[in-house]
Design an enzyme around this catalytic site. Structure first.
Site, PDB file in Angstrom:
ATOM      1  CB  SER A 136      41.976  32.940  34.447  1.00 55.15           C
ATOM      2  OG  SER A 136      41.150  33.155  35.568  1.00 55.15           O
ATOM      3  CE  LYS A 162      40.988  36.513  35.472  1.00 60.06           C
ATOM      4  NZ  LYS A 162      40.142  37.071  34.392  1.00 60.06           N
ATOM      5  CE  LYS A 164      38.447  34.165  38.018  1.00 64.05           C
ATOM      6  NZ  LYS A 164      37.678  35.243  37.369  1.00 64.05           N
ATOM      7  CG  ASP A 189      38.780  38.545  37.858  1.00 66.16           C
ATOM      8  OD1 ASP A 189      38.076  39.450  38.365  1.00 66.16           O
ATOM      9  OD2 ASP A 189      38.401  37.845  36.885  1.00 66.16           O
ATOM     10  CD  GLU A 214      39.389  40.440  35.121  1.00 67.05           C
ATOM     11  OE1 GLU A 214      40.458  39.808  35.195  1.00 67.05           O
ATOM     12  OE2 GLU A 214      38.424  40.051  34.441  1.00 67.05           O
ATOM     13  CG  ASP A 239      35.121  40.660  33.468  1.00 67.70           C
ATOM     14  OD1 ASP A 239      34.194  40.707  32.649  1.00 67.70           O
ATOM     15  OD2 ASP A 239      35.566  39.570  33.883  1.00 67.70           O
ATOM     16  CE  LYS A 263      35.344  37.620  30.976  1.00 63.91           C
ATOM     17  NZ  LYS A 263      34.776  37.354  32.322  1.00 63.91           N
ATOM     18  N   GLY A 291      37.973  35.475  29.251  1.00 59.26           N
ATOM     19  CA  GLY A 291      37.484  34.129  28.939  1.00 59.26           C
ATOM     20  C   GLY A 291      36.307  33.777  29.821  1.00 59.26           C
TER      21      GLY A 291
HETATM   22  O1  OSB Z   1      35.904  36.978  35.504  1.00 58.47           O
HETATM   23  O2  OSB Z   1      37.145  36.474  33.886  1.00 58.47           O
HETATM   24  C1  OSB Z   1      36.294  36.154  34.714  1.00 58.47           C
HETATM   25  C2  OSB Z   1      35.637  32.379  34.517  1.00 58.47           C
HETATM   26  C3  OSB Z   1      34.275  32.354  34.753  1.00 58.47           C
HETATM   27  C4  OSB Z   1      33.608  33.534  34.979  1.00 58.47           C
HETATM   28  C5  OSB Z   1      34.293  34.751  34.976  1.00 58.47           C
HETATM   29  C6  OSB Z   1      35.656  34.789  34.738  1.00 58.47           C
HETATM   30  C7  OSB Z   1      36.337  33.572  34.524  1.00 58.47           C
HETATM   31  C8  OSB Z   1      37.775  33.474  34.339  1.00 58.47           C
HETATM   32  C9  OSB Z   1      38.274  32.290  33.544  1.00 58.47           C
HETATM   33  O3  OSB Z   1      38.572  34.232  34.828  1.00 58.47           O
HETATM   34  C10 OSB Z   1      38.764  32.644  32.194  1.00 58.47           C
HETATM   35  C11 OSB Z   1      38.976  31.413  31.343  1.00 58.47           C
HETATM   36  O4  OSB Z   1      39.928  30.689  31.598  1.00 58.47           O
HETATM   37  O5  OSB Z   1      38.170  31.188  30.425  1.00 58.47           O
HETATM   38 MG    MG Z   2      36.953  38.771  35.330  1.00 61.53          MG
END
Ligand code: OSB
Ligand code: MG
Length: 368
Positions: A136, A162, A164, A189, A214, A239, A263, A291
Site C-alpha cells: 500500500s 494499492k 491511496k 483506497d 476500497e 474496509d 483487519k 494492514g
Molecule cells: O486503509 O488500509 C488502510 C494505513 C493506515 C490506516 C489505514 C490503512 C492503511 C494502509 C497501509 O493502507 C497498510 C499497511 O501497509 O500496513
Molecule cells: Mg483501507
C-alpha cells in the site's frame, strides 16, 4: 489456561518514510503492545492497531489503554480459558472497542498455539505455507514520485499495488499509473474521502481495470456503497465499514461490497476474522488481509490469518524493512518476489526481541 499477568507498553517507532492517506500523515507509529503470561510462564503477544488519533476510526491508543485497564484486563485475569474463541464471549458485555479487545485476544491465541505446539497459522486452520502479498503506497508529493515508487515495488515483486486516493489525487494519478504499468494489478483506497454525489467522478475510474476500489464512501456506510456499486464496474471492497460478521453479512446481502478487507483489530480479533472469512468463502466473496502499519507482532498475526484458504487476493502485509529501520521481531517479516514464507514454529513464529521492544517503549504498566 489462566492469564496471571499482563504488561502493556506504549511503543513509538519512527517510520522510514511518512505515510499519507486521505485522512492524514503518519511520521511515527505510536501503539500499544500487550504481553500476557499464563500460570506456567508461557508468554503471548498482541498488538493494538489503534492509532494515536481517531482518524481511521474512533479508537485511539489512549482509549485502548483505558478499555484494557478498566474493563477488559479485569475480565481476563485469572479466568480459566480453554480456547481463545471464549475470549470474544467473555468480552461480549463490553460494546465495540474492537481494537482494544483484539489486543488481548491475539496474545491468548499466541499462547494457545504454543501450548498446543503448533504455529498460529495451523491453530487458526490455515493451509498455506507461503502467502502472496501486495503493498500500500501513500499519497506522494508528485505523480512522478509515485511512479518511481511503484516501479521499485513492482521490481521487488509485490503482487499488487494499492495507492491511496483523495479528491484532487485520483483520476489523473490512476490514468498515469495504468499507462506506465499496463499489466500490474492496481487498486485504489479512498479511506472514505468521497460521497455518493461523487459517483460521476468515481465512474471515470472504471476504464483503468482496477482490481477494486476500497472504501470510497463514509466509514460507517453500507447503504450508499450499495447504490454506488450498482453504478460502477470496478468492484467495491469495504474496509472501515466492516466491524463484525453481522456487518459483513449485511454488506454482502445489500450488494455494498464484492470483496472484503479483513483487519483483525477492526473486527475484534482472530476469532471474528475467521468467522467473516468463512462466511465470505461460503458466499464466493474473496477476502484479503489489510494492514495498519503494524510492528512485527501485528504483522505476524496478519501472516498467520492470511494462510486461510479464502484469502485469495494479496494483502497489505509488506516486508518489515519497508516500514522500520529495525523491527521488534527476529527474523523480520520478509517478502521475496511477493511471497512471505509462513513460519512453522509454535505460536506467532517470530522471536520478540525484548531489548528492541524496550528501546521503543515510552510508557509501561504491569497488571496482575
Ligand atoms: O486503509 O488500509 C488502510 C494505513 C493506515 C490506516 C489505514 C490503512 C492503511 C494502509 C497501509 O493502507 C497498510 C499497511 O501497509 O500496513
Ligand atoms: Mg483501507
Amino acid at each position: 489456561m489462566k492469564i496471571t499477568e499482563i504488561t502493556i507498553r506504549h511503543l513509538q517507532m519512527k517510520l522510514k518514510a511518512p505515510f499519507t492517506t486521505s485522512f492524514g500523515t503518519f511520521t511515527n507509529k505510536d501503539f500499544l503492545l500487550l504481553e500476557a503470561k499464563n500460570e506456567d510462564g508461557t508468554i503471548g503477544w498482541g498488538e493494538s492497531v489503534a492509532f494515536h488519533s481517531p482518524w481511521y476510526n474512533e479508537e485511539t491508543l489512549k482509549t485502548n489503554w483505558h478499555m484494557l485497564e478498566d474493563f477488559l484486563i479485569p475480565l481476563i485475569l485469572n479466568k480459566e480459558i480453554s480456547h481463545p474463541d471464549e475470549v470474544s464471549e467473555i468480552f461480549e458485555p463490553i460494546r465495540k472497542n474492537n481494537m482494544a479487545k483484539s489486543t488481548i485476544e491475539g496474545a491468548i491465541w499466541d499462547i494457545y498455539a504454543q501450548q498446543t505446539n503448533q504455529s498460529l497459522a495451523s491453530a487458526l486452520g490455515g493451509k498455506k505455507d507461503k502467502i502472496e502479498v501486495g503493498i500500500s503506497i501513500g499519497i506522494q508529493k508528485s505523480i512522478d514520485d509515485l511512479v518511481a515508487l511503484v516501479d521499485e515495488y513492482v521490481k521487488e515483486g509485490y503482487k499488487r499495488i494499492k495507492v491511496k486516493i483523495k479528491p484532487g489525487w485520483d483520476v489523473d494519478v490512476i490514468r498515469t499509473l495504468r499507462e506506465k504499468f499496463p499489466d500490474v494489478a492496481i487498486m485504489a483506497d479512498a479511506n472514505s474521502a468521497y460521497r455518493l454525489s461523487d459517483a460521476e467522478l468515481l465512474k471515470q475510474l472504471d476504464e483503468f481495470n482496477l482490481t477494486m476500489i476500497e472504501q470510497p464512501l463514509a466509514s460507517d456506510d453500507i447503504i450508499d456503497h450499495a447504490t454506488l456499486q450498482k453504478q460502477l464496474k470496478t468492484p467495491i471492497c469495504l474496509d472501515e465499514s466492516i466491524h463484525s460478521l453481522e456487518d459483513a453479512r449485511k454488506a454482502v446481502e445489500l450488494g455494498a461490497t464484492k470483496i472484503i478487507n479483513i483487519k483483525i483489530g477492526r473486527v475484534g480479533g482472530l476469532t471474528e476474522a475467521k468467522k467473516i472469512h468463512d462466511y465470505c468463502e461460503s458466499k464466493g466473496i474473496p477476502v484479503w488481509c489489510g494492514g495498519m502499519l503494524e510492528s512485527g507482532i501485528g504483522r505476524a498475526h496478519n501472516v498467520a490469518l492470511t494462510t486461510l484458504t479464502n484469502f485469495i487476493l494479496p494483502g497489505d502485509t509488506a516486508s518489515s524493512n519497508r516500514y522500520w529501520e529495525k523491527d521488534i521481531i527476529e527474523p523480520e517479516v520478509v517478502a521475496v518476489d511477493g511471497y512471505i514464507q509462513v513460519p512453522q514454529t509454535a505460536g506467532i513464529g517470530y522471536k520478540v526481541n525484548i531489548e528492541t521492544v524496550e528501546s521503543y517503549t515510552v510508557d509501561k504498566k504491569v497488571y496482575k
